[in-house]
Design a protein around this motif. Sequence first.
Motif: not given
Length: 161
Positions: A13-14, A66-69, A29-32
């Motif tokens: 996915a990344l 919405p949360p930020a990227p 990766e941590a956000a995903f």
Amino acid sequence: MIRPFRVDDLPAALALQAVGYPEHLHDGEAAFASRVRVAPDWCRVAETDGRLDGYLLSHPWTSTAPPAPDVTLTVAEGPVWYIHDLSVAPHARGTGVGRALLEACRKAHPRARRSELIAVDGAGPFWTRLGWSPVGPLPESLRVKVARYGAGAVYMGRELD
């Protein structure tokens, strides 16, 4: 095949994200992983013969907030189905993968009554074809946040049947 997003899907996915989005919109990766962890029933992948065709990261959230990227989530709550990221691999574009991912998630959450997202990088027409439309006028704080997503980014919403 559409199935739940698993932690072992992260590398593919990344890699797909790196192909499909400008670098300033990349999630680490941590956000995903946080989205999959806090809202596992809202995240899906499409695959064919073990090859990732696309993915959907979404979660319940609060309207117009919405949360930020690249933000790590610890909870995902709210009345809105927020679509954080829908990405389809170049080899699978035009085959209905994006629509199938959305339909699978929607089917799993029939009580959801509204969906929101930020269409980026010229994706507004795609979302319009699927029933989302621009939300406006936006509060100044949200207008500024959406502008950070790049030229042409649009905050969109849709009432669900």
